[in-house]
Design a protein around this motif. Structure first.
Motif, PDB file in Angstrom:
ATOM      1  N   PHE A  30       0.842  -1.184   0.000  1.00  0.00           N
ATOM      2  CA  PHE A  30       0.000   0.000   0.000  1.00  0.00           C
ATOM      3  C   PHE A  30       0.881   1.239   0.000  1.00  0.00           C
ATOM      4  O   PHE A  30       1.929   1.265   0.626  1.00  0.00           O
ATOM      5  CB  PHE A  30      -0.922  -0.015   1.218  1.00  0.00           C
ATOM      6  CG  PHE A  30      -1.800  -1.244   1.258  1.00  0.00           C
ATOM      7  CD1 PHE A  30      -2.896  -1.341   0.420  1.00  0.00           C
ATOM      8  CD2 PHE A  30      -1.510  -2.303   2.092  1.00  0.00           C
ATOM      9  CE1 PHE A  30      -3.687  -2.470   0.426  1.00  0.00           C
ATOM     10  CE2 PHE A  30      -2.303  -3.437   2.112  1.00  0.00           C
ATOM     11  CZ  PHE A  30      -3.401  -3.521   1.270  1.00  0.00           C
ATOM     12  N   SER A  31       0.432   2.275  -0.685  1.00  0.00           N
ATOM     13  CA  SER A  31       1.252   3.475  -0.789  1.00  0.00           C
ATOM     14  C   SER A  31       0.881   4.564   0.215  1.00  0.00           C
ATOM     15  O   SER A  31       1.712   5.388   0.563  1.00  0.00           O
ATOM     16  CB  SER A  31       1.177   4.043  -2.200  1.00  0.00           C
ATOM     17  OG  SER A  31      -0.149   4.407  -2.506  1.00  0.00           O
ATOM     18  N   LYS A  32      -0.374   4.563   0.683  1.00  0.00           N
ATOM     19  CA  LYS A  32      -0.788   5.567   1.661  1.00  0.00           C
ATOM     20  C   LYS A  32      -1.732   4.916   2.654  1.00  0.00           C
ATOM     21  O   LYS A  32      -2.840   4.518   2.308  1.00  0.00           O
ATOM     22  CB  LYS A  32      -1.457   6.748   0.979  1.00  0.00           C
ATOM     23  CG  LYS A  32      -1.582   7.959   1.898  1.00  0.00           C
ATOM     24  CD  LYS A  32      -2.136   9.163   1.196  1.00  0.00           C
ATOM     25  CE  LYS A  32      -1.078   9.839   0.386  1.00  0.00           C
ATOM     26  NZ  LYS A  32      -1.516  11.151  -0.116  1.00  0.00           N
ATOM     27  N   VAL A  33      -1.269   4.810   3.895  1.00  0.00           N
ATOM     28  CA  VAL A  33      -2.006   4.118   4.942  1.00  0.00           C
ATOM     29  C   VAL A  33      -2.524   5.142   5.948  1.00  0.00           C
ATOM     30  O   VAL A  33      -1.761   5.964   6.460  1.00  0.00           O
ATOM     31  CB  VAL A  33      -1.108   3.076   5.658  1.00  0.00           C
ATOM     32  CG1 VAL A  33      -1.866   2.387   6.781  1.00  0.00           C
ATOM     33  CG2 VAL A  33      -0.571   2.056   4.660  1.00  0.00           C
ATOM     34  N   LEU A  34      -3.814   5.065   6.236  1.00  0.00           N
ATOM     35  CA  LEU A  34      -4.452   5.958   7.202  1.00  0.00           C
ATOM     36  C   LEU A  34      -4.692   5.225   8.507  1.00  0.00           C
ATOM     37  O   LEU A  34      -5.223   4.109   8.515  1.00  0.00           O
ATOM     38  CB  LEU A  34      -5.795   6.469   6.653  1.00  0.00           C
ATOM     39  CG  LEU A  34      -6.679   7.250   7.628  1.00  0.00           C
ATOM     40  CD1 LEU A  34      -5.993   8.511   8.126  1.00  0.00           C
ATOM     41  CD2 LEU A  34      -8.016   7.579   6.975  1.00  0.00           C
ATOM     42  N   VAL A  35      -4.327   5.883   9.618  1.00  0.00           N
ATOM     43  CA  VAL A  35      -4.607   5.349  10.947  1.00  0.00           C
ATOM     44  C   VAL A  35      -5.372   6.406  11.730  1.00  0.00           C
ATOM     45  O   VAL A  35      -4.819   7.448  12.079  1.00  0.00           O
ATOM     46  CB  VAL A  35      -3.321   4.992  11.719  1.00  0.00           C
ATOM     47  CG1 VAL A  35      -3.663   4.430  13.095  1.00  0.00           C
ATOM     48  CG2 VAL A  35      -2.468   4.022  10.936  1.00  0.00           C
ATOM     49  N   PRO A  36      -6.652   6.151  12.029  1.00  0.00           N
ATOM     50  CA  PRO A  36      -7.371   7.039  12.941  1.00  0.00           C
ATOM     51  C   PRO A  36      -6.828   6.816  14.355  1.00  0.00           C
ATOM     52  O   PRO A  36      -6.689   5.677  14.794  1.00  0.00           O
ATOM     53  CB  PRO A  36      -8.829   6.570  12.835  1.00  0.00           C
ATOM     54  CG  PRO A  36      -8.878   5.780  11.559  1.00  0.00           C
ATOM     55  CD  PRO A  36      -7.528   5.167  11.417  1.00  0.00           C
TER      56      PRO A  36
ATOM     57  N   SER B 194      10.787   6.141   9.407  1.00  0.00           N
ATOM     58  CA  SER B 194      11.637   6.665   8.325  1.00  0.00           C
ATOM     59  C   SER B 194      10.813   7.047   7.091  1.00  0.00           C
ATOM     60  O   SER B 194      11.243   7.874   6.302  1.00  0.00           O
ATOM     61  CB  SER B 194      12.721   5.655   7.953  1.00  0.00           C
ATOM     62  OG  SER B 194      12.132   4.441   7.542  1.00  0.00           O
ATOM     63  N   ASN B 195       9.642   6.449   6.937  1.00  0.00           N
ATOM     64  CA  ASN B 195       8.769   6.801   5.809  1.00  0.00           C
ATOM     65  C   ASN B 195       8.158   8.182   6.067  1.00  0.00           C
ATOM     66  O   ASN B 195       8.129   8.672   7.193  1.00  0.00           O
ATOM     67  CB  ASN B 195       7.635   5.785   5.677  1.00  0.00           C
ATOM     68  CG  ASN B 195       8.124   4.407   5.332  1.00  0.00           C
ATOM     69  OD1 ASN B 195       8.935   3.844   6.051  1.00  0.00           O
ATOM     70  ND2 ASN B 195       7.617   3.845   4.261  1.00  0.00           N
ATOM     71  N   GLU B 196       7.633   8.753   5.000  1.00  0.00           N
ATOM     72  CA  GLU B 196       6.959  10.048   5.135  1.00  0.00           C
ATOM     73  C   GLU B 196       5.701   9.886   5.972  1.00  0.00           C
ATOM     74  O   GLU B 196       4.922   8.951   5.769  1.00  0.00           O
ATOM     75  CB  GLU B 196       6.607  10.585   3.743  1.00  0.00           C
ATOM     76  CG  GLU B 196       6.040  11.978   3.767  1.00  0.00           C
ATOM     77  CD  GLU B 196       5.731  12.503   2.372  1.00  0.00           C
ATOM     78  OE1 GLU B 196       5.026  13.521   2.292  1.00  0.00           O
ATOM     79  OE2 GLU B 196       6.170  11.895   1.381  1.00  0.00           O
ATOM     80  N   THR B 197       5.493  10.793   6.923  1.00  0.00           N
ATOM     81  CA  THR B 197       4.299  10.740   7.772  1.00  0.00           C
ATOM     82  C   THR B 197       3.640  12.115   7.821  1.00  0.00           C
ATOM     83  O   THR B 197       4.290  13.145   7.643  1.00  0.00           O
ATOM     84  CB  THR B 197       4.634  10.312   9.220  1.00  0.00           C
ATOM     85  OG1 THR B 197       5.500  11.281   9.811  1.00  0.00           O
ATOM     86  CG2 THR B 197       5.280   8.947   9.267  1.00  0.00           C
TER      87      THR B 197
ATOM     88  N   GLU C  61       0.929   1.083  15.678  1.00  0.00           N
ATOM     89  CA  GLU C  61       2.131   0.236  15.636  1.00  0.00           C
ATOM     90  C   GLU C  61       2.064  -0.754  14.472  1.00  0.00           C
ATOM     91  O   GLU C  61       3.062  -0.987  13.788  1.00  0.00           O
ATOM     92  CB  GLU C  61       2.308  -0.504  16.965  1.00  0.00           C
ATOM     93  CG  GLU C  61       2.709   0.398  18.119  1.00  0.00           C
ATOM     94  CD  GLU C  61       3.987   1.181  17.867  1.00  0.00           C
ATOM     95  OE1 GLU C  61       4.972   0.597  17.364  1.00  0.00           O
ATOM     96  OE2 GLU C  61       4.002   2.400  18.152  1.00  0.00           O
ATOM     97  N   THR C  62       0.889  -1.316  14.238  1.00  0.00           N
ATOM     98  CA  THR C  62       0.700  -2.246  13.120  1.00  0.00           C
ATOM     99  C   THR C  62       0.952  -1.539  11.796  1.00  0.00           C
ATOM    100  O   THR C  62       1.635  -2.072  10.913  1.00  0.00           O
ATOM    101  CB  THR C  62      -0.721  -2.847  13.153  1.00  0.00           C
ATOM    102  OG1 THR C  62      -0.893  -3.544  14.396  1.00  0.00           O
ATOM    103  CG2 THR C  62      -0.953  -3.789  11.992  1.00  0.00           C
ATOM    104  N   ALA C  63       0.408  -0.341  11.645  1.00  0.00           N
ATOM    105  CA  ALA C  63       0.594   0.417  10.404  1.00  0.00           C
ATOM    106  C   ALA C  63       2.064   0.773  10.197  1.00  0.00           C
ATOM    107  O   ALA C  63       2.570   0.721   9.070  1.00  0.00           O
ATOM    108  CB  ALA C  63      -0.261   1.679  10.428  1.00  0.00           C
TER     109      ALA C  63
ATOM    110  N   ALA D 147       5.993   4.209   0.915  1.00  0.00           N
ATOM    111  CA  ALA D 147       4.665   4.364   1.524  1.00  0.00           C
ATOM    112  C   ALA D 147       4.630   5.579   2.442  1.00  0.00           C
ATOM    113  O   ALA D 147       5.625   5.964   3.051  1.00  0.00           O
ATOM    114  CB  ALA D 147       4.302   3.107   2.309  1.00  0.00           C
ATOM    115  N   LYS D 148       3.456   6.152   2.535  1.00  0.00           N
ATOM    116  CA  LYS D 148       3.239   7.307   3.399  1.00  0.00           C
ATOM    117  C   LYS D 148       2.231   6.922   4.476  1.00  0.00           C
ATOM    118  O   LYS D 148       1.267   6.211   4.205  1.00  0.00           O
ATOM    119  CB  LYS D 148       2.712   8.494   2.585  1.00  0.00           C
ATOM    120  CG  LYS D 148       2.506   9.735   3.410  1.00  0.00           C
ATOM    121  CD  LYS D 148       2.113  10.930   2.565  1.00  0.00           C
ATOM    122  CE  LYS D 148       1.921  12.143   3.475  1.00  0.00           C
ATOM    123  NZ  LYS D 148       1.532  13.338   2.744  1.00  0.00           N
ATOM    124  N   LEU D 149       2.469   7.410   5.674  1.00  0.00           N
ATOM    125  CA  LEU D 149       1.579   7.147   6.805  1.00  0.00           C
ATOM    126  C   LEU D 149       0.810   8.410   7.143  1.00  0.00           C
ATOM    127  O   LEU D 149       1.399   9.463   7.385  1.00  0.00           O
ATOM    128  CB  LEU D 149       2.386   6.674   8.016  1.00  0.00           C
ATOM    129  CG  LEU D 149       1.606   6.379   9.292  1.00  0.00           C
ATOM    130  CD1 LEU D 149       0.604   5.241   9.076  1.00  0.00           C
ATOM    131  CD2 LEU D 149       2.565   6.023  10.420  1.00  0.00           C
TER     132      LEU D 149
END
Length: 144
Positions: A3-9, A82-85, A21-23, A33-35
């Motif tokens: 996945f390239s962009k993961v959303l965590v509410p 280290s990924n973009e957040t 933590e899972t994301a 990937a971006k968080l």
């Protein structure tokens, strides 16, 4: 599938921390990937018959300050990624705001914590995670 962009509410609960933590682990599989972390808060309202009463502004200010603190907590939790957040705070109905944000920023995966209320709790109280799962247009991972 990566996945390239993961959303965590994120709401500060133990379940949302586990989801975050899972994301973080998932996005390590894809260095591009971006968080996206989203904290949603809503002002308290009281309904009486067919009227809505506003809550004193001091209570709303406390809720806003708490939301700012939760957002800052989320920033600290992703500081080592280290990924973009990106960490965002929005006001509104939680499930709707999460779904709207996912569409707005073009997330392709949602990782959300589950309060674990069970079927009876969902019937009586409703559930943000249940609502997100039912209406999301992208895959959703519910973390217990």
């Amino acid at each position: 599938m990566l996945f390239s962009k993961v959303l965590v509410p994120y709401d500060g609960s133990p379940q949302s921390k586990k989801a975050l933590e899972t994301a973080k682990e998932l996005i390590q599989l894809n260095p591009n990937a971006k968080l996206e972390v989203l904290h949603v808060y809503d002002y308290m309202r009281m309904y009486m018959a067919d009227s809505m009463l506003t809550v004193p502004s001091s209570v709303n200010m406390e809720q806003f300050e708490l939301a700012e603190q939760m957002t800052e907590d989320a920033r600290k939790l992703v500081a080592t990624v280290s990924n973009e957040t990106h960490v965002e705070m929005r006001q509104g109905s939680p499930a709707k705001t999460i779904l709207d944000y996912a569409k707005e920023v073009k997330c392709d995966f949602i990782v959300i914590g589950c309060r674990g209320l069970g079927a009876i709790g969902e019937m009586v109280l409703g559930s943000v995670s249940h609502n997100v799962v039912q209406h999301a247009r992208v895959p959703v991972l519910v973390v217990k």
